[in-house]
Scaffold this motif. Structure first.
Motif, PDB file in Angstrom:
ATOM      1  N   SER A 108       1.287   1.316  13.009  1.00 27.83           N
ATOM      2  CA  SER A 108       2.313   0.629  13.814  1.00 27.83           C
ATOM      3  C   SER A 108       1.698  -0.602  14.482  1.00 27.83           C
ATOM      4  N   ALA A 109       2.567  -1.490  14.972  1.00 24.14           N
ATOM      5  CA  ALA A 109       2.072  -2.682  15.674  1.00 24.14           C
ATOM      6  C   ALA A 109       1.190  -2.271  16.850  1.00 24.14           C
ATOM      7  N   GLU A 110       1.660  -1.262  17.585  1.00 23.09           N
ATOM      8  CA  GLU A 110       0.905  -0.802  18.768  1.00 23.09           C
ATOM      9  C   GLU A 110      -0.494  -0.336  18.352  1.00 23.09           C
ATOM     10  N   ASP A 111      -0.557   0.431  17.259  1.00 22.38           N
ATOM     11  CA  ASP A 111      -1.863   0.984  16.872  1.00 22.38           C
ATOM     12  C   ASP A 111      -2.787  -0.076  16.266  1.00 22.38           C
ATOM     13  N   ILE A 112      -2.223  -1.040  15.554  1.00 16.14           N
ATOM     14  CA  ILE A 112      -3.065  -2.133  15.031  1.00 16.14           C
ATOM     15  C   ILE A 112      -3.660  -2.892  16.215  1.00 16.14           C
ATOM     16  N   ASP A 113      -2.822  -3.132  17.230  1.00 15.37           N
ATOM     17  CA  ASP A 113      -3.330  -3.846  18.415  1.00 15.37           C
ATOM     18  C   ASP A 113      -4.366  -3.007  19.165  1.00 15.37           C
ATOM     19  N   ARG A 114      -4.047  -1.698  19.297  1.00 16.32           N
ATOM     20  CA  ARG A 114      -4.993  -0.817  19.995  1.00 16.32           C
ATOM     21  C   ARG A 114      -6.352  -0.805  19.297  1.00 16.32           C
ATOM     22  N   ALA A 115      -6.320  -0.876  17.973  1.00 19.60           N
ATOM     23  CA  ALA A 115      -7.578  -0.845  17.212  1.00 19.60           C
ATOM     24  C   ALA A 115      -8.503  -1.976  17.661  1.00 19.60           C
ATOM     25  N   MET A 116      -7.922  -3.148  17.834  1.00 14.43           N
ATOM     26  CA  MET A 116      -8.750  -4.299  18.238  1.00 14.43           C
ATOM     27  C   MET A 116      -9.041  -4.286  19.741  1.00 14.43           C
ATOM     28  N   GLU A 117      -8.071  -3.801  20.541  1.00 16.82           N
ATOM     29  CA  GLU A 117      -8.277  -3.795  22.002  1.00 16.82           C
ATOM     30  C   GLU A 117      -9.349  -2.774  22.395  1.00 16.82           C
ATOM     31  N   LEU A 118      -9.245  -1.575  21.820  1.00 18.64           N
ATOM     32  CA  LEU A 118     -10.174  -0.522  22.239  1.00 18.64           C
ATOM     33  C   LEU A 118     -11.402  -0.437  21.344  1.00 18.64           C
ATOM     34  N   GLY A 119     -11.231  -0.765  20.082  1.00 14.87           N
ATOM     35  CA  GLY A 119     -12.360  -0.665  19.148  1.00 14.87           C
ATOM     36  C   GLY A 119     -13.254  -1.890  19.171  1.00 14.87           C
ATOM     37  N   TYR A 120     -12.667  -3.041  19.493  1.00 12.69           N
ATOM     38  CA  TYR A 120     -13.438  -4.286  19.469  1.00 12.69           C
ATOM     39  C   TYR A 120     -13.435  -5.019  20.802  1.00 12.69           C
TER      40      TYR A 120
END
Ligand code: CAA
Length: 291
Positions: A218-230
């Motif tokens: 989802s859009a939220e999870d793609i964003d979360r990937a970069m916010e929290l993972g990177y």
């Protein structure tokens, strides 16, 4: 090099308003110009609410970096007009921040050059268009330089100064010195498609949109990937909503033409733009935005 005291900012949209605000905060006299009173009032509203946040933040931290009195002084240094000639008549620096259309930018530059003092440096805020190409509309292209600011302008630390093929050292030095007075860290880059920032920034955005299209997450999870993972402050889709889907599509179209296939805009982005879903400014993009 003479100090820049008077700045004309052309365009009172998100970027123009932000540039006017930081110029006035740095003590420069600002003329903010747009074609009608409506966008000017909207721009002033953006400036007032940004200054409110900065005053509140300073008060909370017990710092006197921006007081109510200073806010009033900053606003007092910004005068508005709908006349281009009046805006640039006594400017040391003109920063054009109108929409990203080459034909408009060239037409604007030719009018500015005819009305501005001979010593004025003529800057353009563009995220990807060629400075050399824009400058070809001027009789003296050596005065023309790119000053690429980032949204939200009062918060983002970077100013990317872009040297066109015929930009003079003096124009680059004036843009650099002005950026530093505005509190920015300045990098100077050679004129090339997307410069150092947009070329990388839109890669991430385009890939995130392609991932959304193919159902990776989802859009939220793609964003979360970069916010929290990177540790990006904002994921690429939310950031595209902030920047404007139309702005990012224009950059991708330009880079696709100039650099190659890897920048082909994802169909979903074009579709959303056609539907008027331009992001935060229209209330909807990849997300819905409350006022
Ligand atoms: N004016 C003044 N202050 C502002 C502000 C504004 N317009 N917007 C945010 N702030 C301040 C807030 O008051 C807040 O201060 P404190 O933390 O001290 O309280 C701080 O900035 C953070 O704001 P928020 O708490 O509201 O929200 P946040 O932590 O999510 O930060 C953000 C918001 C600064 C926008 C952050 O998410 C961020 O840096 N995002 C990435 C922005 C980015 O990449 N911009 C570049 C886009 S590309 C571009 O602009 C160029 C182009 O060519 C298209």
């Amino acid at each position: 090099m003479a100090e820049i005291k008077r700045v004309a900012v052309l365009g009172a949209g998100t970027m123009g308003a932000g540039i006017a605000q930081i110029a006035a905060t740095a003590g420069m006299d600002v003329r903010l110009r747009d074609v009608a009173d409506g966008p000017i009032q909207k721009g002033l509203e953006t400036i007032r609410s940004s200054l409110d946040r900065i005053v509140a933040k300073a008060a909370k931290a017990g710092k006197a970096t921006m007081t109510d009195a200073a806010r009033t002084e900053v606003l007092g240094r910004i005068r508005t007009t709908t006349s281009l000639d009046e805006a640039v008549a006594d400017a040391d620096l003109v920063v054009e921040a109108i929409p990203e259309r080459m034909d408009w930018k060239k037409e604007c530059l030719a009018s500015v050059e005819a009305a501005a003092p001979a010593h004025a440096v003529l800057a353009t805020n563009t995220s990807s268009l060629s400075i050399t190409d824009i400058a070809s509309a001027a009789k003296d292209p050596s005065r023309v330089v790119g000053m690429h600011f980032f949204n939200p302008v009062p918060v983002m630390e970077l100013l990317e100064v872009v040297r066109g093929l015929r930009t003079s050292d003096a124009a680059v030095a004036a843009a650099r010195a002005t950026g530093e007075r505005m509190g920015k860290t300045v990098i100077v880059v050679r004129d090339s498609p997307g410069f150092a920032t947009s070329r990388l920034g839109v890669c991430l955005a385009a890939e995130a949109i392609r991932m959304l299209e193919s159902g990776v997450a989802s859009a939220e999870d793609i964003d979360r990937a970069m916010e929290l993972g990177y540790r990006h402050p904002m994921g690429p889709l939310r950031l595209t909503d902030l920047v404007g889907l139309d702005v990012r599509l224009a950059i991708l179209d330009h880079l696709h033409r100039e650099v190659g296939e890897q920048f082909r805009p994802p169909p979903l982005l074009r579709q959303l733009v056609r539907a008027g879903k331009l992001g935060k400014k229209t209330g909807e993009g990849f997300y819905r935005w409350e006022k």
